[in-house]
Design an enzyme around this catalytic site. Structure first.
Site, PDB file in Angstrom:
ATOM      1  N   GLN A  43       0.254  48.262  61.715  1.00 43.18           N
ATOM      2  CA  GLN A  43      -0.364  48.235  63.037  1.00 43.18           C
ATOM      3  C   GLN A  43      -1.309  49.747  63.048  1.00 43.18           C
ATOM      4  OE1 GLN A  43       3.162  48.237  65.589  1.00 43.18           O
ATOM      5  NE2 GLN A  43       4.268  49.578  64.266  1.00 43.18           N
ATOM      6  N   HIS A  47      13.671  54.291  78.717  1.00 38.50           N
ATOM      7  CA  HIS A  47      14.768  54.440  77.506  1.00 38.50           C
ATOM      8  C   HIS A  47      15.881  54.816  78.351  1.00 38.50           C
ATOM      9  CE1 HIS A  47      11.343  56.092  74.937  1.00 38.50           C
ATOM     10  NE2 HIS A  47      11.763  54.935  74.348  1.00 38.50           N
ATOM     11  N   ASP A  78      10.260  55.572  68.269  1.00 43.39           N
ATOM     12  CA  ASP A  78       9.965  56.703  68.854  1.00 43.39           C
ATOM     13  C   ASP A  78      11.077  57.685  68.904  1.00 43.39           C
ATOM     14  OD1 ASP A  78      11.141  55.946  71.631  1.00 43.39           O
ATOM     15  OD2 ASP A  78       9.558  54.695  71.440  1.00 43.39           O
ATOM     16  N   GLU A 109      13.886  49.731  62.166  1.00 43.44           N
ATOM     17  CA  GLU A 109      12.294  49.752  62.425  1.00 43.44           C
ATOM     18  C   GLU A 109      11.616  49.313  61.290  1.00 43.44           C
ATOM     19  OE1 GLU A 109       9.969  50.789  65.140  1.00 43.44           O
ATOM     20  OE2 GLU A 109       8.870  50.362  63.519  1.00 43.44           O
ATOM     21  N   ASP A 117      12.592  45.312  57.776  1.00 44.89           N
ATOM     22  CA  ASP A 117      12.613  44.171  58.673  1.00 44.89           C
ATOM     23  C   ASP A 117      13.972  43.750  59.057  1.00 44.89           C
ATOM     24  OD1 ASP A 117      10.868  41.406  59.414  1.00 44.89           O
ATOM     25  OD2 ASP A 117      12.799  40.842  58.483  1.00 44.89           O
ATOM     26  N   ASP A 160      14.454  47.269  71.158  1.00 42.83           N
ATOM     27  CA  ASP A 160      13.451  48.052  71.873  1.00 42.83           C
ATOM     28  C   ASP A 160      12.215  47.681  71.121  1.00 42.83           C
ATOM     29  OD1 ASP A 160      12.033  50.279  72.784  1.00 42.83           O
ATOM     30  OD2 ASP A 160      13.248  51.615  72.210  1.00 42.83           O
ATOM     31  N   SER A 196       8.102  46.043  70.621  1.00 40.42           N
ATOM     32  CA  SER A 196       6.588  45.869  71.311  1.00 40.42           C
ATOM     33  C   SER A 196       6.642  44.769  72.153  1.00 40.42           C
ATOM     34  CB  SER A 196       5.651  45.817  70.169  1.00 40.42           C
ATOM     35  OG  SER A 196       5.918  47.043  69.428  1.00 40.42           O
ATOM     36  N   ASP A 197       5.675  44.571  72.609  1.00 39.27           N
ATOM     37  CA  ASP A 197       5.436  43.143  73.403  1.00 39.27           C
ATOM     38  C   ASP A 197       5.605  41.914  72.365  1.00 39.27           C
ATOM     39  OD1 ASP A 197       4.990  44.264  76.080  1.00 39.27           O
ATOM     40  OD2 ASP A 197       2.911  44.555  75.769  1.00 39.27           O
TER      41      ASP A 197
HETATM   42  N1  SPD Z   1       3.579  46.946  76.976  1.00 41.31           N
HETATM   43  C1  SPD Z   1       4.669  47.855  76.056  1.00 41.31           C
HETATM   44  C2  SPD Z   1       6.055  47.372  75.818  1.00 41.31           C
HETATM   45  C3  SPD Z   1       6.618  48.586  74.836  1.00 41.31           C
HETATM   46  C4  SPD Z   1       8.064  48.313  74.839  1.00 41.31           C
HETATM   47  N2  SPD Z   1       8.623  48.999  74.021  1.00 41.31           N
HETATM   48  C5  SPD Z   1       8.326  50.472  73.889  1.00 41.31           C
HETATM   49  C6  SPD Z   1       9.062  51.296  72.936  1.00 41.31           C
HETATM   50  C7  SPD Z   1       9.711  52.476  73.515  1.00 41.31           C
HETATM   51  N3  SPD Z   1      10.692  52.995  72.954  1.00 41.31           N
END
Ligand code: SPD
Length: 265
Positions: A28, A59, A83, A103, A134, A154, A156-157
């Protein structure tokens, strides 16, 4: 210069003071910028992930909601969370003996450690073990079966390579890696701005686990600002009763009394 997230027909923009890091990794586009109003901001593929100003809502919610349902969580797994903010929150519990983070993108880990100290500090706890790989492969490891008291997804979308994180086979692998009293939590999108993703996540979790419970929270930089998290377990009834003997210190948003106010259905 501005950074913008275009979500459907809505644009969120922030004026940038300085670009600190920009790299197209194997997975990415990673951007970390310092902004005038929100502090340091992490974006992945044009999507806002954290800002110094509001990351505590996300968080603290994803961590303390699930920890409130355990009475003694020894082994915790964070999936995604590169993060470091979720690590920082899990580390507030002295009952926790090991915190594994898996991660997929090592560049996210290294960049956040270097450029976002507010969340990157999570990596400094000695109980943290980092696996840059993975999650599907990691969850199949023999020594991780029936092992985790808590799994925090935790991610991403659920689009692109993260789409698999709301699918049944992912939940099955998580279940196998959890103890009998294990509890899972995932971010489940915005009920307001992402109703389809939100409902699909809840539906898939309800098909995989006996008990589920959704909570709301807020994340001002995310689409809709109104955000959600869904917990799931086979053997723990998820409720507004605070079950943990410990309460986390130094929270900016979370407190014990919020639990019943955040739970939805
Ligand atoms: N639309 C953003 C969704 C992101 C969710 N994860 C964020 C990571 C924060 N640790």
């Amino acid at each position: 210069m501005w950074i913008n997230e275009l979500y459907n027909n809505t644009l969120l923009g922030m004026k940038v003071k300085e670009v600190l890091y920009k790299k197209q990794s194997k997975y990415q586009l990673i951007e970390i910028v310092d902004t005038y109003d929100w502090g340091r901001v992490l974006m992945l593929d044009g999507c806002m992930m954290t800002s110094d100003k509001d990351e505590h809502f996300y968080h603290e919610s994803i961590t303390h909601l699930v920890m409130s349902q355990c009475n003694n969580a020894k082994n915790v797994l964070v999936i995604g969370g590169g993060d470091g903010g979720t690590l920082r929150e899990v580390a507030k519990y002295s009952q926790v003996q090991s915190i594994d983070l898996v991660e997929i993108d090592e560049d996210v880990i290294n960049a956040c450690k270097e450029y976002i100290p507010q969340t990157g500090i999570g990596y400094t706890d000695p109980r943290v073990n980092v696996y840059a790989q993975d999650a599907f492969e990691f969850l199949k490891l023999e020594n991780k079966q029936n092992y985790y008291d808590v799994i925090i997804c935790d991610g991403s979308d659920p689009v692109g390579f993260a789409e698999v994180l709301i699918q049944d086979n992912f939940y099955s692998l998580c279940k196998q890696a959890m103890t009998e009293q294990g509890i899972f939590i995932t971010q489940s999108g915005s009920p307001l701005a992402q109703p389809e993703e939100h409902e699909l996540t809840k539906k898939n979790l309800a098909q995989s686990f006996k008990h589920t419970k959704t909570a709301w929270s807020l994340v001002p930089i995310y689409p809709g600002s109104y955000w959600s998290f869904t917990m799931a377990s086979d053997n723990v009834e998820l409720s507004d009763t605070y079950k943990n003997s410990e309460t986390p210190a130094n929270c900016k948003f979370w407190n014990e009394k919020l639990l019943p106010a955040l739970l939805l259905n």
